[in-house]
Design a protein around this motif. Structure first.
Motif, mmCIF file in Angstrom:
data_model
loop_
_atom_site.group_PDB
_atom_site.id
_atom_site.type_symbol
_atom_site.label_atom_id
_atom_site.label_comp_id
_atom_site.label_asym_id
_atom_site.label_seq_id
_atom_site.Cartn_x
_atom_site.Cartn_y
_atom_site.Cartn_z
ATOM 1 N N THR A 69 48.779 -10.514 -9.125
ATOM 2 C CA THR A 69 49.202 -10.751 -10.203
ATOM 3 C C THR A 69 50.830 -11.310 -11.099
ATOM 4 O O THR A 69 51.603 -11.419 -9.471
ATOM 5 C CB THR A 69 49.511 -9.234 -10.804
ATOM 6 N N ASP A 70 50.879 -11.989 -11.967
ATOM 7 C CA ASP A 70 51.780 -13.180 -12.306
ATOM 8 C C ASP A 70 53.007 -11.724 -12.605
ATOM 9 O O ASP A 70 54.204 -12.773 -11.903
ATOM 10 C CB ASP A 70 50.896 -13.431 -13.277
ATOM 11 N N SER A 71 53.424 -10.813 -12.833
ATOM 12 C CA SER A 71 54.481 -9.733 -12.697
ATOM 13 C C SER A 71 54.228 -9.385 -11.662
ATOM 14 O O SER A 71 55.527 -8.790 -11.678
ATOM 15 C CB SER A 71 54.163 -8.963 -13.998
ATOM 16 N N GLY A 72 54.027 -9.504 -10.734
ATOM 17 C CA GLY A 72 53.480 -8.721 -9.240
ATOM 18 C C GLY A 72 53.701 -7.268 -9.449
ATOM 19 O O GLY A 72 53.861 -6.117 -8.293
ATOM 20 N N ASN A 73 53.049 -6.675 -10.414
ATOM 21 C CA ASN A 73 53.096 -5.255 -10.550
ATOM 22 C C ASN A 73 51.827 -5.083 -9.726
ATOM 23 O O ASN A 73 50.727 -6.142 -10.316
ATOM 24 C CB ASN A 73 53.043 -4.711 -12.086
ATOM 25 N N GLY A 89 43.473 0.810 -17.183
ATOM 26 C CA GLY A 89 44.042 0.240 -15.459
ATOM 27 C C GLY A 89 45.150 1.351 -15.913
ATOM 28 O O GLY A 89 45.412 2.204 -16.931
ATOM 29 N N THR A 90 46.298 1.104 -14.789
ATOM 30 C CA THR A 90 47.458 2.096 -14.291
ATOM 31 C C THR A 90 47.832 0.951 -13.677
ATOM 32 O O THR A 90 47.726 -0.032 -12.836
ATOM 33 C CB THR A 90 47.201 3.419 -13.040
ATOM 34 N N ASN A 91 49.373 0.669 -13.818
ATOM 35 C CA ASN A 91 50.623 -0.319 -13.245
ATOM 36 C C ASN A 91 51.486 0.082 -12.431
ATOM 37 O O ASN A 91 52.381 1.237 -12.811
ATOM 38 C CB ASN A 91 51.105 -1.015 -14.850
ATOM 39 N N SER A 92 51.766 -0.267 -11.624
ATOM 40 C CA SER A 92 52.871 0.603 -10.114
ATOM 41 C C SER A 92 54.219 0.779 -10.803
ATOM 42 O O SER A 92 54.989 1.572 -10.965
ATOM 43 C CB SER A 92 52.572 -0.547 -9.281
ATOM 44 N N LYS A 93 54.553 -0.434 -11.885
ATOM 45 C CA LYS A 93 55.494 -0.583 -12.621
ATOM 46 C C LYS A 93 55.951 0.785 -13.580
ATOM 47 O O LYS A 93 56.955 1.180 -14.344
ATOM 48 C CB LYS A 93 55.885 -1.543 -13.557
ATOM 49 N N HIS A 94 54.339 1.140 -13.969
ATOM 50 C CA HIS A 94 54.741 2.309 -14.994
ATOM 51 C C HIS A 94 53.409 3.439 -14.526
ATOM 52 O O HIS A 94 52.233 3.784 -15.219
ATOM 53 C CB HIS A 94 54.173 2.885 -16.491
ATOM 54 N N PRO A 95 53.930 4.459 -13.477
ATOM 55 C CA PRO A 95 52.565 5.282 -12.930
ATOM 56 C C PRO A 95 52.698 6.585 -14.031
ATOM 57 O O PRO A 95 51.142 7.035 -13.672
ATOM 58 C CB PRO A 95 53.262 5.621 -11.359
ATOM 59 N N ASP A 96 53.036 6.583 -15.092
ATOM 60 C CA ASP A 96 52.862 7.732 -15.637
ATOM 61 C C ASP A 96 52.032 6.951 -16.997
ATOM 62 O O ASP A 96 52.025 7.835 -18.300
ATOM 63 C CB ASP A 96 54.200 8.516 -16.155
ATOM 64 N N LYS A 97 51.685 6.161 -16.740
ATOM 65 C CA LYS A 97 50.914 5.311 -18.016
ATOM 66 C C LYS A 97 49.437 4.893 -17.964
ATOM 67 O O LYS A 97 49.460 4.522 -16.879
ATOM 68 C CB LYS A 97 51.445 4.356 -18.994
ATOM 69 N N VAL A 98 48.597 5.412 -18.737
ATOM 70 C CA VAL A 98 47.267 4.377 -18.559
ATOM 71 C C VAL A 98 46.836 3.481 -19.877
ATOM 72 O O VAL A 98 47.340 3.887 -20.635
ATOM 73 C CB VAL A 98 45.933 5.465 -19.037
ATOM 74 N N PHE A 99 46.073 2.734 -19.438
ATOM 75 C CA PHE A 99 45.725 1.384 -20.103
ATOM 76 C C PHE A 99 44.573 1.329 -20.314
ATOM 77 O O PHE A 99 43.680 1.081 -19.568
ATOM 78 C CB PHE A 99 46.007 -0.174 -20.075
#
Length: 139
Positions: A69-73, A89-99
């Motif tokens: 990813t461009d963001s590095g996440n 989806g989930t993001n390693s930078k925000h493990p408590d959130k879902v997209f």
């Protein structure tokens, strides 16, 4: 009443809390990064960002780990193994959130944020009242 959505074949359903589309529109985002464009097969993904505890999933989505990813996440992208619909989806930078993919729902709340606008075609105009970012904000 809670909001419910489903994948194309109906094998996976998603339920969001009551009032989500009225109270949380500041969390509605379009992402135009190259990876999101590829996974959506379109110019952007259309998601709502919510705490994991607020989202109920029925069915078993398959996962793809997106590390380039461009963001590095690292993004863990989940989709229906039968019809291929994006689920969340989930993001390693925000493990408590879902997209959560808003294409699963009949409601279409207006986005409040657009990411990677540097990839937006000239003919695709800005949305009134939406915050635009050229890439991923550092916050």
């Amino acid at each position: 009443m809670a909001s419910s959505g489903r994948c194309l074949c109906g094998q996976i359903s998603v339920t969001l809390p009551q009032g989500t589309f009225n109270d949380k529109t500041e969390n509605v985002r379009l992402c135009r990064c190259n990876n999101c464009r590829q996974v959506a097969g379109s110019l952007f993904t259309y998601n709502i960002v919510l705490p994991k505890t607020d989202v109920k999933i029925q069915g078993e989505p398959k996962a793809y780990e997106d590390k380039n990813t461009d963001s590095g996440n690292v993004l863990l992208r989940r989709f229906c193994p039968n019809c291929g619909s994006r689920i969340y989806g989930t993001n390693s930078k925000h493990p408590d959130k879902v997209f959560v993919s808003l294409g699963l729902f009949d409601q279409s709340p207006k986005p409040s944020v657009q990411l990677y606008c540097k990839n937006r075609p000239e003919w695709d105009k800005q949305i009134d009242g939406c915050k635009d970012f050229e890439a991923m904000p550092t916050q």
